[in-house]
Scaffold this active site. Structure first.
Site, mmCIF file in Angstrom:
data_model
loop_
_atom_site.group_PDB
_atom_site.id
_atom_site.type_symbol
_atom_site.label_atom_id
_atom_site.label_comp_id
_atom_site.label_asym_id
_atom_site.label_seq_id
_atom_site.Cartn_x
_atom_site.Cartn_y
_atom_site.Cartn_z
ATOM 1 N N ASP A 39 -0.793 30.319 -48.651
ATOM 2 C CA ASP A 39 -0.223 29.405 -49.646
ATOM 3 C C ASP A 39 1.235 29.065 -49.314
ATOM 4 O O ASP A 39 2.003 28.657 -50.184
ATOM 5 C CB ASP A 39 -0.361 29.973 -51.071
ATOM 6 C CG ASP A 39 0.395 31.276 -51.223
ATOM 7 O OD1 ASP A 39 0.947 31.767 -50.204
ATOM 8 O OD2 ASP A 39 0.461 31.795 -52.342
ATOM 9 N N HIS A 242 8.166 21.104 -21.309
ATOM 10 C CA HIS A 242 8.146 21.396 -22.746
ATOM 11 C C HIS A 242 7.955 22.886 -23.015
ATOM 12 O O HIS A 242 7.211 23.284 -23.902
ATOM 13 C CB HIS A 242 7.051 20.577 -23.442
ATOM 14 C CG HIS A 242 7.406 19.129 -23.583
ATOM 15 N ND1 HIS A 242 6.504 18.157 -23.947
ATOM 16 C CD2 HIS A 242 8.581 18.473 -23.406
ATOM 17 C CE1 HIS A 242 7.111 16.978 -23.979
ATOM 18 N NE2 HIS A 242 8.374 17.151 -23.654
ATOM 19 N N ASP A 259 17.492 23.194 -23.646
ATOM 20 C CA ASP A 259 17.417 21.873 -24.290
ATOM 21 C C ASP A 259 17.318 22.156 -25.787
ATOM 22 O O ASP A 259 16.275 22.614 -26.270
ATOM 23 C CB ASP A 259 16.174 21.143 -23.761
ATOM 24 C CG ASP A 259 16.061 19.704 -24.266
ATOM 25 O OD1 ASP A 259 16.690 19.383 -25.299
ATOM 26 O OD2 ASP A 259 15.324 18.919 -23.645
ATOM 27 N N ASP A 270 20.401 15.909 -29.247
ATOM 28 C CA ASP A 270 19.424 16.335 -28.244
ATOM 29 C C ASP A 270 20.207 16.583 -26.954
ATOM 30 O O ASP A 270 20.563 15.630 -26.255
ATOM 31 C CB ASP A 270 18.381 15.207 -28.081
ATOM 32 C CG ASP A 270 17.319 15.530 -27.052
ATOM 33 O OD1 ASP A 270 17.265 16.667 -26.571
ATOM 34 O OD2 ASP A 270 16.527 14.614 -26.737
ATOM 35 N N HIS A 349 10.239 12.480 -15.300
ATOM 36 C CA HIS A 349 10.364 11.886 -16.637
ATOM 37 C C HIS A 349 11.415 10.780 -16.620
ATOM 38 O O HIS A 349 12.092 10.562 -15.614
ATOM 39 C CB HIS A 349 10.687 12.954 -17.695
ATOM 40 C CG HIS A 349 11.956 13.727 -17.454
ATOM 41 N ND1 HIS A 349 13.203 13.213 -17.693
ATOM 42 C CD2 HIS A 349 12.162 15.000 -17.008
ATOM 43 C CE1 HIS A 349 14.120 14.129 -17.424
ATOM 44 N NE2 HIS A 349 13.523 15.218 -16.993
ATOM 45 N N HIS A 353 15.895 8.207 -24.016
ATOM 46 C CA HIS A 353 15.104 7.643 -25.123
ATOM 47 C C HIS A 353 16.067 7.333 -26.256
ATOM 48 O O HIS A 353 17.204 7.833 -26.274
ATOM 49 C CB HIS A 353 14.024 8.648 -25.575
ATOM 50 C CG HIS A 353 14.555 10.038 -25.820
ATOM 51 N ND1 HIS A 353 15.162 10.408 -26.987
ATOM 52 C CD2 HIS A 353 14.595 11.131 -25.010
ATOM 53 C CE1 HIS A 353 15.530 11.685 -26.898
ATOM 54 N NE2 HIS A 353 15.213 12.143 -25.707
ATOM 55 N N HIS A 360 12.989 11.487 -30.633
ATOM 56 C CA HIS A 360 12.546 10.312 -29.862
ATOM 57 C C HIS A 360 12.449 9.207 -30.900
ATOM 58 O O HIS A 360 11.417 9.011 -31.538
ATOM 59 C CB HIS A 360 11.197 10.570 -29.184
ATOM 60 C CG HIS A 360 11.305 11.575 -28.080
ATOM 61 N ND1 HIS A 360 10.267 11.932 -27.271
ATOM 62 C CD2 HIS A 360 12.368 12.304 -27.627
ATOM 63 C CE1 HIS A 360 10.672 12.822 -26.381
ATOM 64 N NE2 HIS A 360 11.945 13.073 -26.590
ATOM 65 N N GLU A 383 19.463 11.764 -19.578
ATOM 66 C CA GLU A 383 18.998 13.108 -19.266
ATOM 67 C C GLU A 383 18.254 13.225 -17.939
ATOM 68 O O GLU A 383 17.072 13.566 -17.897
ATOM 69 C CB GLU A 383 18.114 13.636 -20.402
ATOM 70 C CG GLU A 383 16.991 12.708 -20.841
ATOM 71 C CD GLU A 383 16.142 13.354 -21.941
ATOM 72 O OE1 GLU A 383 15.628 14.448 -21.703
ATOM 73 O OE2 GLU A 383 16.002 12.743 -23.025
ATOM 74 N N TYR A 387 13.338 19.130 -10.743
ATOM 75 C CA TYR A 387 12.506 20.310 -10.982
ATOM 76 C C TYR A 387 11.735 20.596 -9.691
ATOM 77 O O TYR A 387 10.899 19.774 -9.289
ATOM 78 C CB TYR A 387 11.537 20.065 -12.144
ATOM 79 C CG TYR A 387 12.255 19.436 -13.344
ATOM 80 C CD1 TYR A 387 12.873 20.236 -14.302
ATOM 81 C CD2 TYR A 387 12.350 18.037 -13.461
ATOM 82 C CE1 TYR A 387 13.567 19.655 -15.361
ATOM 83 C CE2 TYR A 387 13.037 17.459 -14.510
ATOM 84 C CZ TYR A 387 13.642 18.260 -15.457
ATOM 85 O OH TYR A 387 14.332 17.685 -16.491
ATOM 86 N N ARG A 404 18.400 20.121 -15.748
ATOM 87 C CA ARG A 404 18.533 18.865 -16.503
ATOM 88 C C ARG A 404 19.901 18.880 -17.174
ATOM 89 O O ARG A 404 20.375 19.941 -17.611
ATOM 90 C CB ARG A 404 17.419 18.740 -17.557
ATOM 91 C CG ARG A 404 17.534 17.505 -18.423
ATOM 92 C CD ARG A 404 16.230 17.126 -19.138
ATOM 93 N NE ARG A 404 15.789 18.088 -20.134
ATOM 94 C CZ ARG A 404 14.788 18.937 -19.981
ATOM 95 N NH1 ARG A 404 14.111 18.964 -18.840
ATOM 96 N NH2 ARG A 404 14.435 19.770 -20.944
ATOM 97 N N GLU A 406 21.648 16.710 -20.209
ATOM 98 C CA GLU A 406 21.303 15.705 -21.224
ATOM 99 C C GLU A 406 22.436 15.526 -22.230
ATOM 100 O O GLU A 406 22.921 16.505 -22.810
ATOM 101 C CB GLU A 406 20.034 16.125 -21.977
ATOM 102 C CG GLU A 406 19.666 15.158 -23.098
ATOM 103 C CD GLU A 406 18.329 15.461 -23.746
ATOM 104 O OE1 GLU A 406 17.918 16.640 -23.736
ATOM 105 O OE2 GLU A 406 17.707 14.523 -24.270
HETATM 106 N N1 GLY Z 1 14.305 17.494 -26.306
HETATM 107 C C1 GLY Z 1 13.362 16.524 -25.979
HETATM 108 C C2 GLY Z 1 13.875 15.551 -25.035
HETATM 109 O O1 GLY Z 1 14.844 15.794 -24.363
HETATM 110 O O2 GLY Z 1 13.409 14.449 -24.960
HETATM 111 MN MN MN Z 2 15.886 13.939 -24.888
HETATM 112 MN MN MN Z 3 16.247 17.223 -24.922
#
Ligand code: GLY
Ligand code: MN
Ligand code: MN
Length: 438
Positions: A39, A242, A259, A270, A349, A353, A360, A383, A387, A404, A406
């Site tokens: 619950d 991810h 991240d 982000d 990637h 974004h 996003h 970003e 890798y 990365r 970002e």
């Molecule tokens: N944290 C998700 C991205 O960097 O898009």
């Molecule tokens: Mn991002």
């Molecule tokens: Mn990110």
């Protein structure tokens, strides 16, 4: 704590009213509470589109915008204050609050939607709503239009067109107001501080979840929460884009990619940084890091009004490809490596974004095959990353390294402003910061 004023929310509803016109009605429902298990519910967060138009944080709410409506342009259906509910769950908005605090022209109890909405639809041609988000609500809209038709005399007065509201709201949300930018700056500052704390708390032998805890402790102390599940990837876990398990030991000689963003007043930051667990980048780690950093700089230089959405990505891809060729991870010439997308085995990637109420965030990236043009007051991430998989056919010393960098970037009149600029980015700055351990 809310920095966006009720007047600004009202202005947005007026804008919707203007765009849809007098022959239409718009209906937007707050998302339902979501059960976690037993619950126990998940903490309630209104969906971004509903919040954007209302400033309302409560479930069981629904907004109707009916331009030139006799009962006013905008109506909030919500729960009336229930003293028993207040005892268990705290203060409620109530019908009076909807008008006085959120500036709705009118408010009704949510239980009356079936009775009132068909009446509001009468004489309108089109119903705008978030088509396809909630199939039950899609059906509900059809039922309400059918309810109008039930009365013989009203049959010709029933709406005959159901239209998605998404593109209209998304187009508005892409341009951030001064107040929204303040929220996003705050969110970036709080997250940046959390990243600094993680860099200073890091040492070999602790676990990824220990750094996660440092971040959450830091942002929670600013009345903020994570804007998404943090990624704390030590060593080769950095190559899992991810990765959220965050349950491995951080080893001497490895990097850790983090991240993690904060959410303030529902606006997200982000941010990613990649730093050495022991405080010092190895030669190979620094080689790859500096390629990513150069790609980041190249992308930033393209983040300005008049350039199209993909220019920062194209710039980053070119720098990364050339950098990988320079250290022997890619063979051949730049042109063919770019044309054949050979870099995607190391950089798979996009370079960014939109960012806003959603991490996003909503908004198109291309229209009719053409990239969207960058304009002042848009906010995006930059970003780039590299890798190197553990089984990549490259010298062993590079395998298992994931990097990365970002940042959150506001497009300005002359270029861009890095909202997350308070967080160091170069290897020297990061090593310097890590020497000041907590
Ligand atoms: N944290 C998700 C991205 O960097 O898009
Ligand atoms: Mn991002
Ligand atoms: Mn990110």
């Amino acid at each position: 704590m809310i920095m966006i004023t009720a007047t600004e929310f009202k202005k947005r509803r007026k804008q919707i009213s203007k765009v849809i016109g007098n022959d239409s009605i718009a209906i937007i429902k707050a998302r339902d509470i979501c059960l976690r298990n037993g619950d126990a519910d998940y903490k309630y967060r209104p969906d971004s589109g509903f919040y954007y138009l209302t400033g309302c944080h409560e479930p069981d709410s629904l907004v109707v915008i009916c331009p030139d409506g006799k009962k006013g342009d905008d109506i909030l259906f919500c729960r009336e204050i229930d003293p028993k509910n207040v005892i268990w769950n705290g203060p409620m908005l109530g019908l009076k609050g909807a008008k006085e605090e959120l500036l709705f022209d009118n408010s009704f109890e949510i239980n009356y939607v079936n009775e009132i909405i068909p009446k509001l639809m009468l004489g309108r041609d089109k119903v705008y709503f978030m088509l396809g988000v909630d199939s039950e609500f899609d059906k509900q809209i059809v039922e309400w239009t059918n309810a109008v038709k039930k009365e013989k005399w009203a049959r010709s007065e029933a709406p005959h067109e159901l239209v998605s509201l998404k593109a209209i709201i998304d187009d508005m949300r892409v341009y951030k107001s001064k107040e929204e930018i303040k929220c996003m700056q705050k969110s970036a500052d709080i997250a940046a501080q959390g990243h600094v704390k993680m860099m200073q708390a890091c040492r070999p032998g602790i676990y990824e979840y220990n750094l996660n805890a440092v971040f959450l402790h830091s942002i929670t102390n600013h009345n903020s929460q994570a804007s998404y599940l943090p990624i704390v990837g030590g060593g080769e876990n950095a190559c899992i884009l991810h990765y959220i398990n965050n349950n491995h030991e951080l080893k001497d000689g490895d990097l850790v990619l983090i991240d993690a963003g904060a959410e303030c007043d529902y606006y997200a930051s982000d941010i990613t940084r990649t730093f050495p667990v022991n405080g010092k980048y190895s030669k190979e780690q620094k080689e790859l890091y500096d390629i990513v950093l150069n790609a980041h700089t190249a992308a930033l230089n393209k983040a300005k009004p008049g350039n199209h959405w993909n220019e920062p990505h194209d710039a980053a891809v070119e720098v990364i490809t050339q950098g990988l060729m320079d250290i022997g991870l890619l063979k051949g010439d730049l042109k063919s490596n770019l044309e054949e997308h050979n870099y995607t085995q190391f950089y798979m990637h996009k370079t960014g974004h939109w960012l806003g109420l959603d991490v996003h965030d909503c908004g198109e990236y291309s229209v009719d095959g053409l990239w969207v043009e960058l304009e002042p007051s848009m906010v995006m991430t930059i970003e780039p990353g590299i890798y190197v998989a553990t089984d990549a056919k490259v010298p062993k010393k590079y395998r298992g390294i994931g990097i990365r960098i970002e940042d959150d970037v506001l497009i300005t009149k002359d270029g861009c402003k890095i909202l997350s600029d308070k967080l160091p980015r170069t290897t020297d700055e990061i090593e310097e910061l890590m020497r000041k351990k907590t």
